[in-house]
Design a protein around this motif. Structure first.
Motif, mmCIF file in Angstrom:
data_model
loop_
_atom_site.group_PDB
_atom_site.id
_atom_site.type_symbol
_atom_site.label_atom_id
_atom_site.label_comp_id
_atom_site.label_asym_id
_atom_site.label_seq_id
_atom_site.Cartn_x
_atom_site.Cartn_y
_atom_site.Cartn_z
ATOM 1 N N ALA A 1 76.410 -4.811 8.260
ATOM 2 C CA ALA A 1 77.361 -5.616 7.489
ATOM 3 C C ALA A 1 76.912 -5.805 6.045
ATOM 4 N N ASN A 2 75.594 -5.763 5.825
ATOM 5 C CA ASN A 2 75.061 -5.938 4.466
ATOM 6 C C ASN A 2 74.645 -4.614 3.831
ATOM 7 N N ALA A 3 75.084 -3.504 4.408
ATOM 8 C CA ALA A 3 74.735 -2.191 3.840
ATOM 9 C C ALA A 3 75.286 -2.062 2.423
ATOM 10 N N ALA A 4 74.533 -1.416 1.576
ATOM 11 C CA ALA A 4 74.997 -1.187 0.210
ATOM 12 C C ALA A 4 76.188 -0.236 0.221
ATOM 13 N N THR A 5 77.197 -0.538 -0.585
ATOM 14 C CA THR A 5 78.326 0.370 -0.683
ATOM 15 C C THR A 5 77.947 1.558 -1.568
ATOM 16 N N GLY A 6 78.644 2.673 -1.339
ATOM 17 C CA GLY A 6 78.349 3.886 -2.080
ATOM 18 C C GLY A 6 77.712 4.927 -1.179
ATOM 19 N N PRO A 7 77.142 5.978 -1.759
ATOM 20 C CA PRO A 7 76.594 7.077 -0.949
ATOM 21 C C PRO A 7 75.266 6.726 -0.291
ATOM 22 N N HIS A 8 75.116 7.121 0.975
ATOM 23 C CA HIS A 8 73.852 7.058 1.703
ATOM 24 C C HIS A 8 73.474 8.490 2.082
ATOM 25 N N GLU A 9 72.183 8.743 2.287
ATOM 26 C CA GLU A 9 71.711 10.100 2.530
ATOM 27 C C GLU A 9 71.482 10.352 4.016
ATOM 28 N N VAL A 10 72.007 11.481 4.489
ATOM 29 C CA VAL A 10 71.812 11.934 5.854
ATOM 30 C C VAL A 10 71.174 13.312 5.797
ATOM 31 N N ARG A 11 70.206 13.553 6.679
ATOM 32 C CA ARG A 11 69.535 14.849 6.730
ATOM 33 C C ARG A 11 69.581 15.409 8.150
ATOM 34 N N LEU A 12 69.502 16.727 8.234
ATOM 35 C CA LEU A 12 69.408 17.427 9.508
ATOM 36 C C LEU A 12 67.988 17.954 9.621
ATOM 37 N N ALA A 13 67.263 17.474 10.635
ATOM 38 C CA ALA A 13 65.848 17.815 10.756
ATOM 39 C C ALA A 13 65.603 18.700 11.970
ATOM 40 N N ALA A 14 64.691 19.651 11.822
ATOM 41 C CA ALA A 14 64.262 20.538 12.902
ATOM 42 C C ALA A 14 62.816 20.919 12.647
ATOM 43 N N VAL A 15 62.203 21.616 13.609
ATOM 44 C CA VAL A 15 60.811 22.026 13.416
ATOM 45 C C VAL A 15 60.681 22.979 12.234
ATOM 46 N N GLN A 16 61.780 23.669 11.910
ATOM 47 C CA GLN A 16 61.749 24.601 10.770
ATOM 48 C C GLN A 16 61.787 23.862 9.428
ATOM 49 N N GLY A 17 62.080 22.573 9.471
ATOM 50 C CA GLY A 17 62.179 21.810 8.239
ATOM 51 C C GLY A 17 63.425 20.945 8.235
ATOM 52 N N ALA A 18 63.636 20.235 7.152
ATOM 53 C CA ALA A 18 64.786 19.334 7.028
ATOM 54 C C ALA A 18 65.748 19.865 5.981
ATOM 55 N N SER A 19 67.018 19.565 6.186
ATOM 56 C CA SER A 19 68.036 19.994 5.222
ATOM 57 C C SER A 19 67.960 19.150 3.962
ATOM 58 N N ALA A 20 68.640 19.609 2.938
ATOM 59 C CA ALA A 20 68.838 18.782 1.754
ATOM 60 C C ALA A 20 69.673 17.568 2.154
ATOM 61 N N PRO A 21 69.547 16.445 1.456
ATOM 62 C CA PRO A 21 70.332 15.264 1.817
ATOM 63 C C PRO A 21 71.827 15.511 1.649
ATOM 64 N N PHE A 22 72.617 14.923 2.552
ATOM 65 C CA PHE A 22 74.068 15.056 2.496
ATOM 66 C C PHE A 22 74.655 13.648 2.423
ATOM 67 N N PRO A 23 75.667 13.424 1.575
ATOM 68 C CA PRO A 23 76.169 12.060 1.368
ATOM 69 C C PRO A 23 77.098 11.576 2.479
ATOM 70 N N PHE A 24 76.961 10.285 2.813
ATOM 71 C CA PHE A 24 77.892 9.575 3.677
ATOM 72 C C PHE A 24 78.267 8.307 2.922
ATOM 73 N N LEU A 25 79.558 8.118 2.652
ATOM 74 C CA LEU A 25 79.999 7.036 1.773
ATOM 75 C C LEU A 25 80.348 5.775 2.559
ATOM 76 N N ILE A 26 79.818 4.652 2.122
ATOM 77 C CA ILE A 26 80.102 3.364 2.749
ATOM 78 C C ILE A 26 80.946 2.526 1.805
ATOM 79 N N GLY A 27 82.059 1.998 2.349
ATOM 80 C CA GLY A 27 82.977 1.220 1.545
ATOM 81 C C GLY A 27 83.189 -0.173 2.106
#
Length: 210
Positions: free
Chosen positions: A69-95
């Protein structure tokens, strides 16, 4: 060859291609589907920072996103992780506004303002429609977001009055990828349409419309 190792590594690093819906209202939970490339068994999504908690769903491509409920509005970063490494951050927008998801069965989808709508232009020539009740003198402001969620959609907005006549169209703006502003001269049910400028569509053609 000497250059094959870095290229091979780049091709096996996980990548997020889309999240749908691409955002949510804070203080809610939402089921999110994601798509990506080079996703080996055991890879998983994770969020950085605070305010966003991810839980794996019934299939590897489904997750439940819980937004504090108190999350900051705007983009948050999501990553896809595996043993090979992690992806670049991808945005998820909170309004802050209530949110809806446009499903193809809901055409046009009735909405109550103010609202943020999440939709996808699945196929070539796709046009999503929203039905909006406006009173005489009411001002309507519609802002489409695509670049911030890494979507290929070049959005166009078009508003039809109760008789089906086009009364307003969008233009690019510094605050949105497409902005439409209209003041109603008659009361009634209006239809807001959103489509890609080149009328293209795919699973990655996602938008947010406030």
């Amino acid at each position: 060859t000497m250059g094959s190792a870095p290229q091979s590594h780049a091709q096996t690093t996980p990548q997020i291609e889309f999240l749908f819906p691409p955002g949510a209202q804070r203080g809610t939970e939402v089921d999110v589907q994601f798509g990506g490339e080079f996703m080996p068994d055991g890879c998983h999504l994770s969020a950085t920072g605070t305010g966003l908690t991810l839980q794996r769903g019934e299939t590897p491509s489904d997750y439940k996103f819980a937004i504090a409920a108190n999350a900051a509005t705007g983009p948050h970063e999501v990553r896809l992780a595996a043993v090979q490494g992690a992806s670049a951050p991808f945005p998820f927008l909170i309004g802050e506004l209530a949110e809806v998801v446009h499903a193809e069965a809901d055409k046009p989808l009735d909405v109550v303002l103010p609202v943020t709508a999440n939709g996808r232009l699945d196929v070539t020539g796709d046009i999503d429609e929203y039905s909006i009740e406006l009173s005489e003198g009411a001002q309507l402001i519609c802002a489409a977001t695509t670049q911030a969620i890494r979507s290929p959609v070049d959005p166009m907005l078009r508003l039809l009055d109760p008789s089906g006549r086009v009364v307003a169209t969008s233009h690019p703006h510094r605050s949105a990828d497409a902005l439409l502003v209209f003041r109603a001269t008659i009361e009634g049910q209006y239809r807001l349409q959103i489509f890609d400028f080149q009328m293209t569509g795919s699973v990655k053609h996602i938008y947010r419309l406030t």
